[in-house]
Design a protein around this motif. Structure first.
Motif, mmCIF file in Angstrom:
data_model
loop_
_atom_site.group_PDB
_atom_site.id
_atom_site.type_symbol
_atom_site.label_atom_id
_atom_site.label_comp_id
_atom_site.label_asym_id
_atom_site.label_seq_id
_atom_site.Cartn_x
_atom_site.Cartn_y
_atom_site.Cartn_z
ATOM 1 N N GLY A 142 60.893 -17.845 -1.896
ATOM 2 C CA GLY A 142 59.970 -16.864 -1.327
ATOM 3 C C GLY A 142 58.824 -17.592 -0.630
ATOM 4 N N THR A 143 57.625 -17.000 -0.682
ATOM 5 C CA THR A 143 56.457 -17.544 0.007
ATOM 6 C C THR A 143 55.331 -17.803 -0.983
ATOM 7 O OG1 THR A 143 57.004 -16.359 2.052
ATOM 8 C CG2 THR A 143 54.731 -17.112 1.801
ATOM 9 N N LEU A 144 54.732 -18.973 -0.890
ATOM 10 C CA LEU A 144 53.531 -19.313 -1.655
ATOM 11 C C LEU A 144 52.363 -19.331 -0.679
ATOM 12 C CD1 LEU A 144 52.213 -20.297 -4.339
ATOM 13 C CD2 LEU A 144 52.635 -22.632 -3.523
ATOM 14 N N PHE A 145 51.386 -18.448 -0.893
ATOM 15 C CA PHE A 145 50.220 -18.354 -0.018
ATOM 16 C C PHE A 145 49.023 -18.984 -0.719
ATOM 17 C CE2 PHE A 145 46.630 -15.482 1.549
ATOM 18 C CZ PHE A 145 46.350 -16.311 2.625
ATOM 19 N N LEU A 146 48.526 -20.079 -0.171
ATOM 20 C CA LEU A 146 47.368 -20.790 -0.715
ATOM 21 C C LEU A 146 46.144 -20.425 0.124
ATOM 22 C CD1 LEU A 146 49.012 -24.286 -1.347
ATOM 23 C CD2 LEU A 146 48.666 -22.413 -2.979
ATOM 24 N N ASP A 147 45.325 -19.537 -0.425
ATOM 25 C CA ASP A 147 44.145 -19.066 0.288
ATOM 26 C C ASP A 147 42.986 -20.024 0.047
ATOM 27 O OD1 ASP A 147 42.671 -17.467 1.889
ATOM 28 O OD2 ASP A 147 42.334 -15.878 0.419
ATOM 29 N N VAL B 112 60.597 -23.198 -1.323
ATOM 30 C CA VAL B 112 59.472 -22.284 -1.129
ATOM 31 C C VAL B 112 58.849 -22.527 0.243
ATOM 32 C CG1 VAL B 112 57.855 -23.890 -2.236
ATOM 33 C CG2 VAL B 112 57.309 -21.442 -2.143
ATOM 34 N N ARG B 113 58.440 -21.438 0.868
ATOM 35 C CA ARG B 113 57.754 -21.516 2.152
ATOM 36 C C ARG B 113 56.246 -21.502 1.880
ATOM 37 N NH1 ARG B 113 58.178 -18.254 6.944
ATOM 38 N NH2 ARG B 113 57.344 -19.411 8.709
ATOM 39 N N ILE B 114 55.525 -22.488 2.400
ATOM 40 C CA ILE B 114 54.092 -22.626 2.164
ATOM 41 C C ILE B 114 53.310 -22.056 3.344
ATOM 42 C CG2 ILE B 114 52.194 -24.194 1.656
ATOM 43 C CD1 ILE B 114 54.211 -24.268 -0.526
ATOM 44 N N VAL B 115 52.414 -21.111 3.039
ATOM 45 C CA VAL B 115 51.475 -20.590 4.031
ATOM 46 C C VAL B 115 50.070 -20.840 3.491
ATOM 47 C CG1 VAL B 115 50.649 -18.570 5.290
ATOM 48 C CG2 VAL B 115 53.094 -18.824 4.815
ATOM 49 N N CYS B 116 49.215 -21.474 4.283
ATOM 50 C CA CYS B 116 47.851 -21.794 3.857
ATOM 51 C C CYS B 116 46.846 -21.083 4.758
ATOM 52 C CB CYS B 116 47.603 -23.296 3.907
ATOM 53 S SG CYS B 116 48.736 -24.285 2.910
ATOM 54 N N ALA B 117 45.660 -20.875 4.217
ATOM 55 C CA ALA B 117 44.593 -20.255 5.007
ATOM 56 C C ALA B 117 43.272 -20.934 4.682
ATOM 57 C CB ALA B 117 44.508 -18.758 4.719
ATOM 58 N N THR B 118 42.381 -20.939 5.655
ATOM 59 C CA THR B 118 41.047 -21.497 5.437
ATOM 60 C C THR B 118 40.073 -20.907 6.436
ATOM 61 O OG1 THR B 118 39.723 -23.531 5.351
ATOM 62 C CG2 THR B 118 41.523 -23.469 6.943
ATOM 63 N N ASN B 119 38.811 -20.787 6.017
ATOM 64 C CA ASN B 119 37.769 -20.368 6.958
ATOM 65 C C ASN B 119 36.944 -21.564 7.417
ATOM 66 O OD1 ASN B 119 36.122 -20.986 4.793
ATOM 67 N ND2 ASN B 119 35.469 -18.892 4.396
ATOM 68 N N ARG B 120 37.415 -22.759 7.062
ATOM 69 C CA ARG B 120 36.729 -23.977 7.480
ATOM 70 C C ARG B 120 37.548 -24.710 8.545
ATOM 71 N NH1 ARG B 120 34.661 -26.783 1.830
ATOM 72 N NH2 ARG B 120 33.696 -24.929 0.910
ATOM 73 N N LYS C 112 49.598 -33.752 -5.060
ATOM 74 C CA LYS C 112 50.786 -33.098 -5.609
ATOM 75 C C LYS C 112 51.370 -32.099 -4.612
ATOM 76 C CE LYS C 112 51.493 -32.372 -9.880
ATOM 77 N NZ LYS C 112 51.529 -31.937 -11.296
ATOM 78 N N LEU C 113 50.481 -31.419 -3.873
ATOM 79 C CA LEU C 113 50.953 -30.474 -2.863
ATOM 80 C C LEU C 113 51.662 -31.217 -1.735
ATOM 81 C CD1 LEU C 113 51.121 -27.594 -1.770
ATOM 82 C CD2 LEU C 113 48.855 -27.928 -0.735
ATOM 83 N N LEU C 114 51.167 -32.400 -1.391
ATOM 84 C CA LEU C 114 51.812 -33.210 -0.365
ATOM 85 C C LEU C 114 53.238 -33.572 -0.781
ATOM 86 C CD1 LEU C 114 51.514 -34.705 2.340
ATOM 87 C CD2 LEU C 114 50.671 -36.675 1.044
ATOM 88 N N ALA D 91 61.174 -19.172 10.965
ATOM 89 C CA ALA D 91 61.399 -20.606 10.773
ATOM 90 C C ALA D 91 60.786 -21.049 9.460
ATOM 91 C CB ALA D 91 60.790 -21.394 11.930
ATOM 92 N N ASN D 92 61.538 -21.773 8.657
ATOM 93 C CA ASN D 92 61.042 -22.206 7.356
ATOM 94 C C ASN D 92 60.173 -23.451 7.513
ATOM 95 O OD1 ASN D 92 60.573 -22.433 4.653
ATOM 96 N ND2 ASN D 92 62.568 -23.284 4.149
ATOM 97 N N VAL D 93 58.998 -23.258 8.113
ATOM 98 C CA VAL D 93 58.032 -24.340 8.292
ATOM 99 C C VAL D 93 56.678 -23.867 7.765
ATOM 100 C CG1 VAL D 93 59.201 -25.308 10.294
ATOM 101 C CG2 VAL D 93 57.445 -23.549 10.634
ATOM 102 N N PRO D 94 55.831 -24.793 7.314
ATOM 103 C CA PRO D 94 54.497 -24.405 6.849
ATOM 104 C C PRO D 94 53.673 -23.795 7.979
ATOM 105 C CG PRO D 94 55.056 -26.607 6.084
ATOM 106 C CD PRO D 94 56.098 -26.235 7.095
ATOM 107 N N VAL D 95 52.803 -22.862 7.602
ATOM 108 C CA VAL D 95 51.932 -22.191 8.565
ATOM 109 C C VAL D 95 50.494 -22.294 8.067
ATOM 110 C CG1 VAL D 95 51.353 -20.009 9.695
ATOM 111 C CG2 VAL D 95 53.743 -20.576 9.227
#
Length: 356
Positions: free
Chosen positions: A119-124, A159-167, A136-138, A45-49
């Motif tokens: 493709g996929t943009l991964f924002l770590d 672009v498909r946005i995938v984000c990650a955080t340890n917070r 701007k990301l919004l 599914a082309n949704v943010p994760v």
């Protein structure tokens, strides 16, 4: 409005690299089986994760698997490690710039958002973005448009946005450092990765996988881990999670000596049961033991509460005690009744590896 039709070739566009087999990534625990089921459902599914978890739990690998299982797997996979790029440069790295946009901009340059087209943009470590970049990301998430620095027109990108955080981003919202509307945009589907402490049964398989992998990579012949060492690994508290285990096995493969890493692990363990003892006078064994147990119980309860984001009912179930008993122990230990940061006592500082 200009539209992107092809991705520029760039060294920033990464290959998926070596991803361990699924049985190693997900192991045998119920909590990781749930992660696998959710990943399989969301990948197409082309949704943010949003991927959340402590440092070293494998967020980057899960992000690559989301891309590799998606219909856009033939497109680029572009990773941005937000803390690694200074804030003054991150905007131009993400969104690109036009010639003359600032001193030193002698030509136009596409940003990583453009490089991830189709493709996929991964924002770590997404929590590290400042307020202007969050805005701007919004816009990018809302309408698929962005603007290079110095440009007059917006560009459109798929672009498909995938984000990650340890917070815990809810805390960052409460502190005013993260936009609530952006949180809801990136948190369409949430994948929460457990710490290695929560999946200890997977430690032997992970250790053996890393042993075989680095034996082949470094052309070494390190022996299989002894039962004694494996027992130590399964009891260790793993503040650095899977990355710490991987680095430890890598060191063993290179050194070929179990004693070196065993001694290192023992030295890293929290000294909960090493109380100060005054040998100049009478020693009350009962009093010292009671104090040590009380301090250990306090630290265990605080850790569990923090792990469950201060959900006391869930923490009570994890600890195997009643909700009323937990409330009593929280008061007895002098812990705060809620998760207010200002009132939380500080834990003993632990050494953590860099974020995913």
């Amino acid at each position: 409005m200009p539209s992107l039709t092809a991705n520029p070739v760039s060294s920033l566009t990464q290959s998926l690299g070596d991803i361990p087999p699924e049985n190693i990534v997900f192991g045998r625990s119920d909590v990781m089986r749930s992660v696998r089921d959710r990943l399989n459902k969301v990948a197409g599914a082309n949704v943010p994760v949003l991927i959340q978890g402590e440092s070293g739990t494998g967020k980057d690998i899960v992000a690559r698997m989301v891309h590799g299982l998606s219909p856009w797997k033939t497109g680029p996979y572009v990773k941005v490690n937000c803390p690694a790029i200074p804030g003054t440069l991150l905007e131009s790295e993400l969104f690109g710039y036009e010639k003359g946009a600032f001193t030193g901009a002698y030509g136009s340059k596409p940003g990583r958002v453009e490089m991830a087209h189709r493709g996929t943009l991964f924002l770590d470590e997404i929590s590290e973005l400042d307020a202007a970049l969050q805005s701007k990301l919004l816009q990018l998430l809302q309408d698929g448009q962005f603007c290079r620095i110095g440009a007059q027109e917006d560009k459109k990108v798929e672009v498909r946005i995938v984000c990650a955080t340890n917070r815990k981003l809810e805390d960052e919202i409460h502190n005013g450092t993260f936009r609530e509307d952006l949180f809801y945009r990136i948190n369409v589907v949430n994948i929460s990765l457990p710490s290695l402490r929560e999946r200890r049964g997977d430690i032997p398989d992970l250790a053996n996988y890393f042993l075989d992998f680095y034996n082949r990579k470094y052309n070494c012949r390190a022996k299989a881990l002894s039962l004694e060492l494996m027992n130590v690994l399964e009891k260790y508290h793993w503040p650095g999670n899977i990355r710490e285990l991987e680095n430890l096995i890598k060191r063993y493969v290179i050194l070929g000596n179990e004693d070196a890493i065993t001694n290192d692990l023992v030295a890293r363990e929290p000294q909960y049961l090493n109380p100060e003892i005054n040998l100049d006078g009478p020693i009350s064994l009962k009093k010292i033991t009671r104090q040590a147990v009380h301090e250990l119980e306090k630290k265990v309860i605080l850790k569990v509460l923090q792990n469950h984001h201060w959900n006391r009912k869930q923490s009570a179930r994890t600890l195997g005690i009643s909700y009323r008993a937990l409330l009593y122990k929280i008061r007895e230990a002098g812990l705060p009744p809620n998760r207010s940061r200002k009132s939380q006592p500080a834990l003993v500082a632990e050494s953590h590896p860099a974020a995913d």
